[in-house]
Design a protein around this motif. Sequence first.
Motif, PDB file in Angstrom:
ATOM      1  N   ILE A 170       0.841  -1.202   0.000  1.00  0.00           N
ATOM      2  CA  ILE A 170       0.000   0.000   0.000  1.00  0.00           C
ATOM      3  C   ILE A 170       0.874   1.249   0.000  1.00  0.00           C
ATOM      4  O   ILE A 170       1.742   1.416   0.860  1.00  0.00           O
ATOM      5  N   ASP A 171       0.637   2.114  -0.960  1.00  0.00           N
ATOM      6  CA  ASP A 171       1.295   3.425  -1.010  1.00  0.00           C
ATOM      7  C   ASP A 171       0.383   4.408  -0.283  1.00  0.00           C
ATOM      8  O   ASP A 171      -0.717   4.711  -0.750  1.00  0.00           O
ATOM      9  N   TRP A 172       0.840   4.932   0.852  1.00  0.00           N
ATOM     10  CA  TRP A 172      -0.018   5.736   1.723  1.00  0.00           C
ATOM     11  C   TRP A 172      -0.082   7.208   1.325  1.00  0.00           C
ATOM     12  O   TRP A 172      -0.419   8.069   2.130  1.00  0.00           O
ATOM     13  N   GLU A 173       0.205   7.505   0.078  1.00  0.00           N
ATOM     14  CA  GLU A 173      -0.074   8.820  -0.496  1.00  0.00           C
ATOM     15  C   GLU A 173      -1.415   8.686  -1.214  1.00  0.00           C
ATOM     16  O   GLU A 173      -1.479   8.204  -2.337  1.00  0.00           O
ATOM     17  N   VAL A 174      -2.480   9.107  -0.562  1.00  0.00           N
ATOM     18  CA  VAL A 174      -3.822   8.809  -1.073  1.00  0.00           C
ATOM     19  C   VAL A 174      -4.399   9.997  -1.845  1.00  0.00           C
ATOM     20  O   VAL A 174      -4.024  11.147  -1.629  1.00  0.00           O
ATOM     21  N   SER A 175      -5.322   9.671  -2.756  1.00  0.00           N
ATOM     22  CA  SER A 175      -6.026  10.686  -3.541  1.00  0.00           C
ATOM     23  C   SER A 175      -7.526  10.438  -3.447  1.00  0.00           C
ATOM     24  O   SER A 175      -7.966   9.286  -3.384  1.00  0.00           O
ATOM     25  N   VAL A 176      -8.288  11.526  -3.450  1.00  0.00           N
ATOM     26  CA  VAL A 176      -9.738  11.456  -3.300  1.00  0.00           C
ATOM     27  C   VAL A 176     -10.405  12.160  -4.476  1.00  0.00           C
ATOM     28  O   VAL A 176      -9.959  13.228  -4.908  1.00  0.00           O
ATOM     29  N   ASP A 177     -11.472  11.551  -4.987  1.00  0.00           N
ATOM     30  CA  ASP A 177     -12.262  12.205  -6.034  1.00  0.00           C
ATOM     31  C   ASP A 177     -13.565  11.422  -6.201  1.00  0.00           C
ATOM     32  O   ASP A 177     -13.791  10.417  -5.525  1.00  0.00           O
ATOM     33  N   SER A 178     -14.399  11.889  -7.118  1.00  0.00           N
ATOM     34  CA  SER A 178     -15.652  11.187  -7.409  1.00  0.00           C
ATOM     35  C   SER A 178     -15.853  11.138  -8.915  1.00  0.00           C
ATOM     36  O   SER A 178     -15.268  11.932  -9.667  1.00  0.00           O
ATOM     37  N   THR A 179     -16.680  10.213  -9.352  1.00  0.00           N
ATOM     38  CA  THR A 179     -17.075  10.131 -10.757  1.00  0.00           C
ATOM     39  C   THR A 179     -18.584   9.979 -10.814  1.00  0.00           C
ATOM     40  O   THR A 179     -19.181   9.281  -9.995  1.00  0.00           O
ATOM     41  N   ILE A 180     -19.194  10.642 -11.765  1.00  0.00           N
ATOM     42  CA  ILE A 180     -20.653  10.637 -11.877  1.00  0.00           C
ATOM     43  C   ILE A 180     -21.067   9.676 -12.988  1.00  0.00           C
ATOM     44  O   ILE A 180     -20.428   9.618 -14.046  1.00  0.00           O
ATOM     45  N   ASN A 181     -22.106   8.903 -12.741  1.00  0.00           N
ATOM     46  CA  ASN A 181     -22.580   7.909 -13.693  1.00  0.00           C
ATOM     47  C   ASN A 181     -24.083   8.043 -13.894  1.00  0.00           C
ATOM     48  O   ASN A 181     -24.820   8.347 -12.940  1.00  0.00           O
ATOM     49  N   LYS A 233     -23.158   9.050  -7.913  1.00  0.00           N
ATOM     50  CA  LYS A 233     -21.728   9.304  -7.831  1.00  0.00           C
ATOM     51  C   LYS A 233     -21.033   8.196  -7.060  1.00  0.00           C
ATOM     52  O   LYS A 233     -21.550   7.697  -6.061  1.00  0.00           O
ATOM     53  N   ILE A 234     -19.853   7.836  -7.545  1.00  0.00           N
ATOM     54  CA  ILE A 234     -18.968   6.951  -6.798  1.00  0.00           C
ATOM     55  C   ILE A 234     -17.848   7.809  -6.235  1.00  0.00           C
ATOM     56  O   ILE A 234     -17.121   8.468  -6.982  1.00  0.00           O
ATOM     57  N   HIS A 235     -17.725   7.822  -4.919  1.00  0.00           N
ATOM     58  CA  HIS A 235     -16.652   8.546  -4.238  1.00  0.00           C
ATOM     59  C   HIS A 235     -15.579   7.536  -3.852  1.00  0.00           C
ATOM     60  O   HIS A 235     -15.888   6.488  -3.277  1.00  0.00           O
ATOM     61  N   SER A 236     -14.329   7.852  -4.169  1.00  0.00           N
ATOM     62  CA  SER A 236     -13.269   6.872  -3.954  1.00  0.00           C
ATOM     63  C   SER A 236     -12.032   7.504  -3.349  1.00  0.00           C
ATOM     64  O   SER A 236     -11.695   8.661  -3.625  1.00  0.00           O
ATOM     65  N   LEU A 237     -11.368   6.727  -2.506  1.00  0.00           N
ATOM     66  CA  LEU A 237     -10.064   7.086  -1.943  1.00  0.00           C
ATOM     67  C   LEU A 237      -9.108   5.977  -2.359  1.00  0.00           C
ATOM     68  O   LEU A 237      -9.322   4.811  -2.027  1.00  0.00           O
ATOM     69  N   VAL A 238      -8.074   6.340  -3.124  1.00  0.00           N
ATOM     70  CA  VAL A 238      -7.154   5.340  -3.653  1.00  0.00           C
ATOM     71  C   VAL A 238      -5.741   5.600  -3.138  1.00  0.00           C
ATOM     72  O   VAL A 238      -5.403   6.721  -2.728  1.00  0.00           O
ATOM     73  N   ASP A 239      -4.907   4.552  -3.169  1.00  0.00           N
ATOM     74  CA  ASP A 239      -3.521   4.717  -2.755  1.00  0.00           C
ATOM     75  C   ASP A 239      -2.697   5.248  -3.923  1.00  0.00           C
ATOM     76  O   ASP A 239      -3.224   5.517  -5.004  1.00  0.00           O
ATOM     77  N   GLY A 240      -1.408   5.382  -3.722  1.00  0.00           N
ATOM     78  CA  GLY A 240      -0.553   5.957  -4.756  1.00  0.00           C
ATOM     79  C   GLY A 240      -0.381   5.093  -5.980  1.00  0.00           C
ATOM     80  O   GLY A 240       0.186   5.544  -6.988  1.00  0.00           O
ATOM     81  N   ASN A 241      -0.846   3.842  -5.914  1.00  0.00           N
ATOM     82  CA  ASN A 241      -0.787   2.951  -7.061  1.00  0.00           C
ATOM     83  C   ASN A 241      -2.156   2.785  -7.712  1.00  0.00           C
ATOM     84  O   ASN A 241      -2.406   1.796  -8.391  1.00  0.00           O
ATOM     85  N   PHE A 294     -15.534  14.185   1.976  1.00  0.00           N
ATOM     86  CA  PHE A 294     -14.096  14.058   2.208  1.00  0.00           C
ATOM     87  C   PHE A 294     -13.798  13.438   3.567  1.00  0.00           C
ATOM     88  O   PHE A 294     -13.041  12.463   3.674  1.00  0.00           O
ATOM     89  N   GLU A 295     -14.389  13.977   4.624  1.00  0.00           N
ATOM     90  CA  GLU A 295     -14.141  13.444   5.965  1.00  0.00           C
ATOM     91  C   GLU A 295     -14.677  12.025   6.107  1.00  0.00           C
ATOM     92  O   GLU A 295     -14.085  11.200   6.817  1.00  0.00           O
ATOM     93  N   ASN A 296     -15.787  11.721   5.444  1.00  0.00           N
ATOM     94  CA  ASN A 296     -16.331  10.369   5.502  1.00  0.00           C
ATOM     95  C   ASN A 296     -15.352   9.350   4.918  1.00  0.00           C
ATOM     96  O   ASN A 296     -15.153   8.270   5.476  1.00  0.00           O
ATOM     97  N   LEU A 297     -14.755   9.696   3.781  1.00  0.00           N
ATOM     98  CA  LEU A 297     -13.810   8.792   3.143  1.00  0.00           C
ATOM     99  C   LEU A 297     -12.562   8.587   3.995  1.00  0.00           C
ATOM    100  O   LEU A 297     -12.116   7.453   4.201  1.00  0.00           O
TER     101      LEU A 297
END
Length: 285
Positions: free
Chosen positions: A75-86, A127-135, A154-157
């Motif tokens: 796990i790369d602990w540099e995380v990124s947050v965003d959402s995508t709408i479907n 919307k799908i809200h996601s928090l992913v690692d650096g990979n 954001f805080e929920n994720l």
Amino acid sequence: MPDSTGRAGRPFKEHRLVVEGIIYRYRAGIPWRDLPEHFGSWKTVWKRHRRYAADGTWDSVLATLLGHAESRGLIDWEVSVDSTINRAHQHGTNLPRHTGGPSNYKNLLEEPPDHAIGKSRGGLTTKIHSLVDGNQRPLVVMVGPGQAGDSPMFENLLGALKVKNPATGATRRRPVRAMADKAYSSRGNRKYLRERGIQCVIPEKDDQKANRKRKGSAGGRPVTYDKEAYKRRNVVERSFNALKQWRGMATRYDKLALTYRSAVVLHAVVIWSAALEKSRLGDTP
């Protein structure tokens, strides 16, 4: 013959074949009734997915995989947050919805009153809200209505991020840094990260800059962030690109947010299973 719960009745169909049927359905984006006969009764496949979504099985499987990944340093602990709408298909939008309540629900095993479907310019969307690692591998996923803002999630994720290392018994909840685009720029989100010792990599909105400058010294100091690190934020966008290769994710056909989100979790399970297998074989993950 007793089943896995010890009750008398028809034995469970082989789990592997049923899971493969669930994956096939979401990859192809077909109705459950059109599932190939190879997987057995479509009702069995659907009911198994519905059961695993409601009792948290898919989340438990993902948590176990993340624990093993952490013990192997994957796990790369540099995380990124965003959402995508479907877009929500008409077959998934014919349930009554109560849209007066909060949209950023936290109980992931409880169906929200709006079924995470909202009305925006594109029609009925989710919307799908996601928090992913650096990979670009998902660590936390949530769903919400399409018209809802990103920042409240954001805080929920970040709050749902929890990885227990089975080798040490330690549970990690805090990444090294959290990256997000301007949609997540708020004092509340910055304060949340600062109080937890997490480096904040979120640029400031133009209107927030103008408002701060208008207030002079009372507006506070300019927002600074690591611009080189921000260039790596696109891992979350690439993660969504991979997710939408499953046609049942790119368009929502599920009536319930519970089952739709669980399919996103299952997609994450597939990704982490592949990463762990590559690690076991000695390949670069």
